[in-house]
Design a protein around this motif. Structure first.
Motif, PDB file in Angstrom:
ATOM      1  N   HIS A 229      -8.051 -25.628   9.835  1.00  0.00           N
ATOM      2  CA  HIS A 229      -6.878 -26.365  10.298  1.00  0.00           C
ATOM      3  C   HIS A 229      -5.768 -25.356  10.571  1.00  0.00           C
ATOM      4  O   HIS A 229      -5.426 -24.546   9.705  1.00  0.00           O
ATOM      5  CB  HIS A 229      -6.424 -27.372   9.226  1.00  0.00           C
ATOM      6  CG  HIS A 229      -5.135 -28.033   9.551  1.00  0.00           C
ATOM      7  ND1 HIS A 229      -4.014 -27.868   8.783  1.00  0.00           N
ATOM      8  CD2 HIS A 229      -4.781 -28.851  10.572  1.00  0.00           C
ATOM      9  CE1 HIS A 229      -3.022 -28.573   9.299  1.00  0.00           C
ATOM     10  NE2 HIS A 229      -3.460 -29.172  10.393  1.00  0.00           N
TER      11      HIS A 229
ATOM     12  N   LEU B 108      -5.095 -32.185  17.532  1.00  0.00           N
ATOM     13  CA  LEU B 108      -4.953 -33.364  16.681  1.00  0.00           C
ATOM     14  C   LEU B 108      -4.024 -34.414  17.275  1.00  0.00           C
ATOM     15  O   LEU B 108      -4.185 -35.600  16.978  1.00  0.00           O
ATOM     16  CB  LEU B 108      -4.486 -32.944  15.288  1.00  0.00           C
ATOM     17  CG  LEU B 108      -5.501 -32.080  14.529  1.00  0.00           C
ATOM     18  CD1 LEU B 108      -5.010 -31.778  13.129  1.00  0.00           C
ATOM     19  CD2 LEU B 108      -6.873 -32.742  14.479  1.00  0.00           C
TER      20      LEU B 108
ATOM     21  N   GLU C 260      -1.107 -28.491  16.900  1.00  0.00           N
ATOM     22  CA  GLU C 260      -1.859 -28.598  15.660  1.00  0.00           C
ATOM     23  C   GLU C 260      -3.317 -28.845  16.046  1.00  0.00           C
ATOM     24  O   GLU C 260      -3.610 -29.701  16.875  1.00  0.00           O
ATOM     25  CB  GLU C 260      -1.320 -29.751  14.815  1.00  0.00           C
ATOM     26  CG  GLU C 260      -1.996 -29.868  13.476  1.00  0.00           C
ATOM     27  CD  GLU C 260      -1.404 -30.951  12.590  1.00  0.00           C
ATOM     28  OE1 GLU C 260      -1.752 -30.984  11.401  1.00  0.00           O
ATOM     29  OE2 GLU C 260      -0.599 -31.777  13.091  1.00  0.00           O
TER      30      GLU C 260
ATOM     31  N   LEU D 137      -7.842 -28.194  15.012  1.00  0.00           N
ATOM     32  CA  LEU D 137      -8.958 -27.790  14.177  1.00  0.00           C
ATOM     33  C   LEU D 137      -9.803 -26.828  14.994  1.00  0.00           C
ATOM     34  O   LEU D 137     -10.164 -27.133  16.137  1.00  0.00           O
ATOM     35  CB  LEU D 137      -9.802 -28.992  13.758  1.00  0.00           C
ATOM     36  CG  LEU D 137      -9.106 -30.014  12.872  1.00  0.00           C
ATOM     37  CD1 LEU D 137     -10.001 -31.240  12.674  1.00  0.00           C
ATOM     38  CD2 LEU D 137      -8.726 -29.408  11.531  1.00  0.00           C
TER      39      LEU D 137
ATOM     40  N   GLY E 115      -1.550 -24.918   7.595  1.00  0.00           N
ATOM     41  CA  GLY E 115      -2.110 -24.172   8.716  1.00  0.00           C
ATOM     42  C   GLY E 115      -1.087 -23.361   9.474  1.00  0.00           C
ATOM     43  O   GLY E 115      -1.316 -22.957  10.609  1.00  0.00           O
TER      44      GLY E 115
END
Length: 129
Positions: free
Chosen positions: A49, A71, A92, A94, A121
C-alpha cells in the motif's frame, strides 16, 4: 558532473531494504538536482500500500510483472517491462508484484535517502535545506 555505478550504490547506505521491496537511491536530495532517482526491486508475490501525499513519482518497469490498483477508482493497470506509470495526483494505490520487478523511479521533491513508508504508505517530507 556526478557519476555513480549501481553496484557501488547497492553496497552502501544508499540501499534501503523493506519487507516488500528494496531501493537503491542513486541520486538524492543532497545532490541538489531537484529530484531523486532510484532503482527499486519489488519482491515477487507481494502487495504494498503506497500513498505519496508529499511526493510525485514516475516509475518505469525494467523487468518483471505485476499490477497497480488506484484506490480512488478501483482501476487496475498491468505492469510489464517497458511500461511507465506516473503518480501525478498523489494517487493512493496498491502495488502488486507477480514476479520480482525491477523499477527505475524518480521522485519530486527528492528523497533524502532513508525514507520508508509509514503506516499509511506515505514518505515524510524532508524540509531541511
Amino acid at each position: 558532473m556526478i557519476v555513480r555505478h549501481l553496484k557501488d550504490c547497492e553496497a552502501s547506505e544508499r540501499r534501503v531494504v523493506s519487507e516488500n521491496w528494496e531501493s537503491t537511491r542513486m541520486l538524492l536530495k543532497d545532490d541538489q538536482m531537484g529530484f531523486s532517482f532510484h532503482i527499486t526491486t519489488i519482491y515477487a508475490n507481494t502487495e504494498t500500500h503506497i500513498w505519496y501525499q508529499n511526493h510525485l513519482e514516475s516509475v518505469y518497469c525494467m523487468s518483471g510483472t505485476g499490477e497497480i490498483e488506484t484506490l480512488a477508482d478501483g482501476k487496475v493497470y498491468p505492469i510489464e517491462p517497458g511500461m511507465l506509470y506516473i503518480l501525478d495526483q498523489h494517487d493512493e494505490h496498491l502495488l502488486r508484484a507477480t514476479t520480482e520487478m525491477k523499477m527505475a523511479c524518480v521522485f519530486n521533491p527528492p528523497l533524502s535517502g532513508k525514507e520508508v513508508h509509514d503506516e499509511n504508505g506515505v514518505y515524510p517530507v524532508d524540509d531541511s535545506k
